[in-house]
Design a protein around this motif. Structure first.
Motif, PDB file in Angstrom:
ATOM      1  N   LEU A 117       0.893  -1.280  -0.044  1.00 52.92           N
ATOM      2  CA  LEU A 117       0.059   0.170  -0.069  1.00 52.92           C
ATOM      3  C   LEU A 117       1.011   1.198   0.082  1.00 52.92           C
ATOM      4  O   LEU A 117       0.824   1.927  -0.865  1.00 52.92           O
ATOM      5  CB  LEU A 117      -0.932   0.033   1.187  1.00 52.92           C
ATOM      6  CG  LEU A 117      -2.112  -0.819   1.280  1.00 52.92           C
ATOM      7  CD1 LEU A 117      -2.971  -0.788   2.604  1.00 52.92           C
ATOM      8  CD2 LEU A 117      -2.986  -0.604  -0.026  1.00 52.92           C
ATOM      9  N   SER A 118       1.658   1.359   0.880  1.00 50.70           N
ATOM     10  CA  SER A 118       2.559   2.556   1.240  1.00 50.70           C
ATOM     11  C   SER A 118       3.999   2.236   0.805  1.00 50.70           C
ATOM     12  O   SER A 118       4.377   1.454   0.993  1.00 50.70           O
ATOM     13  CB  SER A 118       2.331   2.973   2.510  1.00 50.70           C
ATOM     14  OG  SER A 118       2.702   1.933   3.442  1.00 50.70           O
ATOM     15  N   GLY A 119       4.578   3.595   0.115  1.00 58.89           N
ATOM     16  CA  GLY A 119       6.044   3.556  -0.001  1.00 58.89           C
ATOM     17  C   GLY A 119       6.605   4.457   1.111  1.00 58.89           C
ATOM     18  O   GLY A 119       6.652   3.942   2.569  1.00 58.89           O
ATOM     19  N   GLU A 120       7.028   5.451   0.758  1.00 58.50           N
ATOM     20  CA  GLU A 120       7.779   6.247   1.696  1.00 58.50           C
ATOM     21  C   GLU A 120       6.917   6.930   2.628  1.00 58.50           C
ATOM     22  O   GLU A 120       6.998   7.248   3.910  1.00 58.50           O
ATOM     23  CB  GLU A 120       8.494   7.461   1.016  1.00 58.50           C
ATOM     24  CG  GLU A 120       9.525   7.383   0.140  1.00 58.50           C
ATOM     25  CD  GLU A 120      11.021   6.823   0.839  1.00 58.50           C
ATOM     26  OE1 GLU A 120      11.541   7.593   1.355  1.00 58.50           O
ATOM     27  OE2 GLU A 120      11.232   5.511   0.755  1.00 58.50           O
ATOM     28  N   GLN A 121       5.558   7.158   2.032  1.00 52.23           N
ATOM     29  CA  GLN A 121       4.782   7.666   2.875  1.00 52.23           C
ATOM     30  C   GLN A 121       3.436   7.064   3.194  1.00 52.23           C
ATOM     31  O   GLN A 121       3.076   5.897   2.397  1.00 52.23           O
ATOM     32  CB  GLN A 121       4.020   9.030   2.160  1.00 52.23           C
ATOM     33  CG  GLN A 121       5.122  10.255   1.993  1.00 52.23           C
ATOM     34  CD  GLN A 121       4.716  11.271   1.289  1.00 52.23           C
ATOM     35  OE1 GLN A 121       3.702  11.100   0.407  1.00 52.23           O
ATOM     36  NE2 GLN A 121       5.237  12.417   1.449  1.00 52.23           N
ATOM     37  N   LEU A 122       2.673   7.113   4.313  1.00 50.21           N
ATOM     38  CA  LEU A 122       1.470   6.353   4.476  1.00 50.21           C
ATOM     39  C   LEU A 122       0.373   6.787   3.541  1.00 50.21           C
ATOM     40  O   LEU A 122       0.337   8.058   2.944  1.00 50.21           O
ATOM     41  CB  LEU A 122       0.733   6.934   5.731  1.00 50.21           C
ATOM     42  CG  LEU A 122       1.936   6.595   7.060  1.00 50.21           C
ATOM     43  CD1 LEU A 122       0.887   6.904   8.385  1.00 50.21           C
ATOM     44  CD2 LEU A 122       2.079   5.090   6.967  1.00 50.21           C
ATOM     45  N   THR A 123      -0.608   5.839   3.133  1.00 46.69           N
ATOM     46  CA  THR A 123      -1.465   6.242   2.264  1.00 46.69           C
ATOM     47  C   THR A 123      -2.760   6.948   3.189  1.00 46.69           C
ATOM     48  O   THR A 123      -2.693   7.125   4.066  1.00 46.69           O
ATOM     49  CB  THR A 123      -2.385   4.953   1.581  1.00 46.69           C
ATOM     50  OG1 THR A 123      -2.942   4.271   2.867  1.00 46.69           O
ATOM     51  CG2 THR A 123      -1.256   3.956   0.886  1.00 46.69           C
ATOM     52  N   ILE A 173      -6.369   6.508  10.052  1.00 49.29           N
ATOM     53  CA  ILE A 173      -6.283   5.516  10.837  1.00 49.29           C
ATOM     54  C   ILE A 173      -5.429   6.222  12.261  1.00 49.29           C
ATOM     55  O   ILE A 173      -5.823   6.042  13.296  1.00 49.29           O
ATOM     56  CB  ILE A 173      -5.774   4.300  10.519  1.00 49.29           C
ATOM     57  CG1 ILE A 173      -6.861   3.569   9.850  1.00 49.29           C
ATOM     58  CG2 ILE A 173      -5.281   3.304  11.722  1.00 49.29           C
ATOM     59  CD1 ILE A 173      -6.417   2.123   9.131  1.00 49.29           C
ATOM     60  N   VAL A 174      -4.434   6.734  11.848  1.00 48.59           N
ATOM     61  CA  VAL A 174      -3.361   7.214  12.736  1.00 48.59           C
ATOM     62  C   VAL A 174      -4.175   8.360  13.360  1.00 48.59           C
ATOM     63  O   VAL A 174      -4.035   8.591  14.520  1.00 48.59           O
ATOM     64  CB  VAL A 174      -2.041   7.744  12.191  1.00 48.59           C
ATOM     65  CG1 VAL A 174      -1.131   8.469  13.054  1.00 48.59           C
ATOM     66  CG2 VAL A 174      -1.142   6.251  11.447  1.00 48.59           C
ATOM     67  N   GLU A 175      -4.498   9.345  12.581  1.00 53.61           N
ATOM     68  CA  GLU A 175      -5.218  10.780  13.170  1.00 53.61           C
ATOM     69  C   GLU A 175      -6.309  10.440  14.135  1.00 53.61           C
ATOM     70  O   GLU A 175      -6.504  11.294  14.907  1.00 53.61           O
ATOM     71  CB  GLU A 175      -5.487  11.398  11.910  1.00 53.61           C
ATOM     72  CG  GLU A 175      -4.508  12.223  11.253  1.00 53.61           C
ATOM     73  CD  GLU A 175      -4.780  12.836   9.856  1.00 53.61           C
ATOM     74  OE1 GLU A 175      -5.894  13.095   9.676  1.00 53.61           O
ATOM     75  OE2 GLU A 175      -3.870  13.277   9.350  1.00 53.61           O
ATOM     76  N   HIS A 176      -6.983   9.091  13.876  1.00 51.39           N
ATOM     77  CA  HIS A 176      -8.356   9.024  14.626  1.00 51.39           C
ATOM     78  C   HIS A 176      -7.915   8.112  15.927  1.00 51.39           C
ATOM     79  O   HIS A 176      -8.963   7.502  16.355  1.00 51.39           O
ATOM     80  CB  HIS A 176      -9.433   8.670  13.650  1.00 51.39           C
ATOM     81  CG  HIS A 176     -10.037   9.642  12.754  1.00 51.39           C
ATOM     82  ND1 HIS A 176      -9.439  10.247  11.748  1.00 51.39           N
ATOM     83  CD2 HIS A 176     -10.726  10.795  13.136  1.00 51.39           C
ATOM     84  CE1 HIS A 176     -10.121  11.225  11.371  1.00 51.39           C
ATOM     85  NE2 HIS A 176     -10.992  11.393  12.081  1.00 51.39           N
ATOM     86  N   ILE A 210     -12.577   3.575  15.072  1.00 48.77           N
ATOM     87  CA  ILE A 210     -12.043   2.889  13.648  1.00 48.77           C
ATOM     88  C   ILE A 210     -13.374   3.563  12.725  1.00 48.77           C
ATOM     89  O   ILE A 210     -13.138   3.916  11.697  1.00 48.77           O
ATOM     90  CB  ILE A 210     -12.331   1.438  13.895  1.00 48.77           C
ATOM     91  CG1 ILE A 210     -11.120   0.898  14.578  1.00 48.77           C
ATOM     92  CG2 ILE A 210     -12.455   0.813  12.386  1.00 48.77           C
ATOM     93  CD1 ILE A 210     -11.093  -0.734  14.655  1.00 48.77           C
ATOM     94  N   ARG A 211     -14.476   3.627  13.282  1.00 52.64           N
ATOM     95  CA  ARG A 211     -15.646   4.502  12.447  1.00 52.64           C
ATOM     96  C   ARG A 211     -15.422   5.598  12.329  1.00 52.64           C
ATOM     97  O   ARG A 211     -15.576   6.228  11.329  1.00 52.64           O
ATOM     98  CB  ARG A 211     -17.034   4.267  13.471  1.00 52.64           C
ATOM     99  CG  ARG A 211     -17.599   2.870  13.415  1.00 52.64           C
ATOM    100  CD  ARG A 211     -18.927   2.859  13.714  1.00 52.64           C
ATOM    101  NE  ARG A 211     -19.346   1.701  14.372  1.00 52.64           N
ATOM    102  CZ  ARG A 211     -19.571   1.374  15.768  1.00 52.64           C
ATOM    103  NH1 ARG A 211     -19.706   2.428  16.351  1.00 52.64           N
ATOM    104  NH2 ARG A 211     -19.906   0.352  16.218  1.00 52.64           N
ATOM    105  N   ASN A 212     -14.587   6.530  13.282  1.00 50.51           N
ATOM    106  CA  ASN A 212     -14.331   7.910  12.754  1.00 50.51           C
ATOM    107  C   ASN A 212     -13.462   8.018  11.700  1.00 50.51           C
ATOM    108  O   ASN A 212     -13.585   8.796  10.916  1.00 50.51           O
ATOM    109  CB  ASN A 212     -13.832   8.435  14.113  1.00 50.51           C
ATOM    110  CG  ASN A 212     -14.911   8.839  15.177  1.00 50.51           C
ATOM    111  OD1 ASN A 212     -16.207   8.592  14.705  1.00 50.51           O
ATOM    112  ND2 ASN A 212     -14.187   8.956  16.476  1.00 50.51           N
ATOM    113  N   ALA A 213     -12.318   7.143  11.583  1.00 50.43           N
ATOM    114  CA  ALA A 213     -11.545   7.134  10.622  1.00 50.43           C
ATOM    115  C   ALA A 213     -12.360   6.847   9.131  1.00 50.43           C
ATOM    116  O   ALA A 213     -11.958   7.288   8.276  1.00 50.43           O
ATOM    117  CB  ALA A 213     -10.254   6.088  10.846  1.00 50.43           C
ATOM    118  N   ALA A 214     -13.206   5.831   9.194  1.00 50.99           N
ATOM    119  CA  ALA A 214     -13.768   5.389   8.066  1.00 50.99           C
ATOM    120  C   ALA A 214     -14.745   6.576   7.711  1.00 50.99           C
ATOM    121  O   ALA A 214     -14.909   7.136   6.524  1.00 50.99           O
ATOM    122  CB  ALA A 214     -14.999   4.203   8.374  1.00 50.99           C
ATOM    123  N   ASN A 215     -15.613   7.246   8.710  1.00 47.69           N
ATOM    124  CA  ASN A 215     -16.025   8.411   8.258  1.00 47.69           C
ATOM    125  C   ASN A 215     -15.387   9.555   7.714  1.00 47.69           C
ATOM    126  O   ASN A 215     -15.912  10.161   6.643  1.00 47.69           O
ATOM    127  CB  ASN A 215     -16.914   8.881   9.551  1.00 47.69           C
ATOM    128  CG  ASN A 215     -18.133   9.862   9.287  1.00 47.69           C
ATOM    129  OD1 ASN A 215     -18.577   9.768   8.103  1.00 47.69           O
ATOM    130  ND2 ASN A 215     -18.536  10.643  10.137  1.00 47.69           N
TER     131      ASN A 215
END
Ligand SMILES: Cc1cc2nc3c(=O)[nH]c(=O)nc-3n(C[C@H](O)[C@H](O)[C@H](O)COP(=O)(O)OP(=O)(O)OC[C@H]3O[C@@H](n4cnc5c(N)ncnc54)[C@H](O)[C@@H]3O)c2cc1C
Ligand code: FES
Ligand code: FES
Length: 464
Positions: free
Chosen positions: A85-91, A97-100, A148-153
């Motif tokens: 999914l990710s290379g140097e940076q997160l997708t 997911i991290v921010e929430h 998890i729902r907040n990240a999905a939203n």
């Protein structure tokens, strides 16, 4: 030899075709981001994306449980793990997911990231509801589902800004949801030099494998296998001659989302959400559900009430038709002989006055098999009297049952009094046994209650 692209790397392997993808990814390719937990399709820790080339040249990506997926089933496909999914940076999905704070121990997180990425790639509507449905097979034991729902939203809000004019993959590359190498994948898959399938005469038929690879994975490692997902001739859903015709390799999720199916049976979109979870429905087939002959198979129960017929093709190519209610002979016994293939499931189209409902009682709303399930197809004549009644019941006998003797209700008004009599008749017809899902007495009572629930769902008061 099995050939597929794992993330952006070509894999050619002579490992047994029955080796499950999870083992290949972790032990052969040494990619440890895909986690192993239940190994039974129950938790979602092993979720990967499987991209299959479509006739029009695009790729359709589905999130799948890799613990029940033999590598023979991904021959010619693009398999994406969290490392891809990710290379140097997160997708974008990973960043949200991290921010929430949607991850603690992180064991479930790769699977969640892949299920959400699969949703972004595939879901016709990028709604929050569909994002949650895409996560219904991903269990988390420590974060708590709110974050998890907040990240999905938050993901859905970002996806609402996608360039709708661009092809979905292009728009998702631009939004940082999938990496750039996805762009070249249709061309790379087209160039794969695949070997033709030449299964042995007595090869085990593998459809989704979601039942087979729970029951006997070790034995299948040694067996000759015939992968039905490669049979394009069995992959269709069409209306023809008064029937909805479903090919013998169509998955539950394909049927659930099919516009043709929705036209005639709109309720199936919601009813099949109660079957397992997205990561299994993306592989599990309707035919596999019928043939495994589980007394509580959801598809079997629905199709029994709908009056489905099976087309069976013998090894010598001869075809015969068998009504589903004549298919089951006893516990896990069917009319199939060695070499027989269920090539089509034909469901009669609804007639005027026909109504249908499905009910399932299980310990959990999703990702659980039923204690008791039932479907009803009721036909009312112009005067509101019953002119047809088919009721199926699962979990109350050795096979999925079609309740007999329902003709006695013909000519009656479908009202509360009939619901009460129907509940009594269903209880009498049921022959359940005590098992882990409940006592025989409980299941009998439950079936009676489901008759009232059918009437309530169809807005016929079940309250006598
Ligand atoms: C975690 C989990 C949850 C589940 N939840 C549910 C649930 O909620 N409801 C439910 O009903 N089931 C459930 N199941 C059971 C299973 O997933 C389903 O029955 C599924 O539909 C089986 O389909 P498949 O394509 O994976 O079958 P496979 O495992 O590929 O095959 C099952 C059997 O059918 C045979 N077969 C397959 N296709 C054909 C064909 N076309 N012709 C002849 N023989 C064929 C195979 O040889 C095999 O014997 C669950 C399973 C798991 C692991
Ligand atoms: S390891 Fe749990 S679903 Fe595969
Ligand atoms: S973060 Fe620990 S299981 Fe989900």
């Amino acid at each position: 030899m099995v050939r597929f692209i794992l993330n952006d790397r070509l894999v050619q392997t002579s490992a047994p075709k029955g080796l499950v993808l999870l083992e290949f990814i972790r032990d052969v390719a040494c990619l440890s981001g895909t986690k192993e937990a239940c190994r039974e399709g129950e938790c979602g820790a092993c979720t990967v994306l499987v991209g299959t080339r479509q006739p029009q040249g695009t790729i359709s990506y589905k999130a799948c449980a890799s613990c029940l997926l033999p590598i023979g089933n991904v021959d010619g496909c693009h398999v994406v793990t969290v490392e891809g999914l990710s290379g140097e940076q997160l997708t974008l999905v990973q960043r949200l997911i991290v921010e929430h704070s949607a991850s603690q121990c992180g064991f479930c997180t790769p699977g969640i990231a892949l299920s959400l990425t699969g949703f972004a790639l595939e879901s016709p509507s990028l709604s929050y509801e569909n994002a949650l449905n895409a996560l219904d097979g991903n269990i988390c034991r420590c974060t708590g589902y709110v974050s998890i729902r907040n990240a999905a939203n938050a993901l859905c809000q970002q996806l609402a800004r996608l360039d709708k004019a661009a092809p979905r993959t292009e728009a998702l590359i631009a939004a940082g949801v999938v990496p750039e190498y996805f762009r070249a994948m249709p061309e790379r898959l087209a160039k794969l030099d695949l070997e033709p399938e030449t299964p042995a005469k007595d090869a085990v038929l593998v459809a989704g494998g979601t039942d087979l690879f729970v029951q006997k994975p070790e034995k299948l490692l040694e067996s000759d296998l015939c992968f039905l997902s490669k049979r394009e001739d069995l992959n269709y859903i069409r209306e023809d001659g008064g029937f909805l015709r479903v090919g013998g390799a169509v998955t539950i999720e394909e049927l659930r989302r099919s516009e043709t199916a929705k036209k005639f049976f709109p309720a199936l979109e919601w009813d099949f959400l109660l079957h397992s979870s997205a990561i299994l429905r993306n592989r599990a087939t309707l035919a596999g559900n019928i043939v495994n002959a589980s007394p509580i198979g959801d598809a079997s129960i629905i199709l029994l009430a709908l009056g489905a017929r099976l087309q069976i093709t013998a090894e010598d190519g001869k075809k015969r038709e068998v009504p589903l209610d004549a298919f089951y002979l006893g516990y896990k016994k069917t009319v199939l002989s060695c070499g027989d293939l269920v090539t089509e499931i034909a469901i009669p189209l609804p007639k005027p006055g026909m109504r249908y409902n499905f009910e399932k009682v299980s310990n959990r709303k999703t990702l659980d098999i039923a204690a008791v399930n039932s479907a009803l197809r009721l036909t009312l004549d112009k005067g509101g009297k019953v002119s047809g009644l088919r009721i199926s019941a699962g979990g109350v006998g050795p096979v999925p049952l079609l309740l007999q003797g329902m003709e006695k209700f013909h000519g009656r008004k479908a009202d509360a009094a009939m619901a009460k009599d129907l509940a009594k008749a269903a209880c009498e017809a049921a022959k359940p046994i005590d098992d882990i899902r409940g006592s025989a007495e409980y299941k009998k009572l439950l079936l009676g209650q489901l008759m009232l629930a059918h009437f309530k769902a169809l807005s016929i008061s079940g309250d006598p």
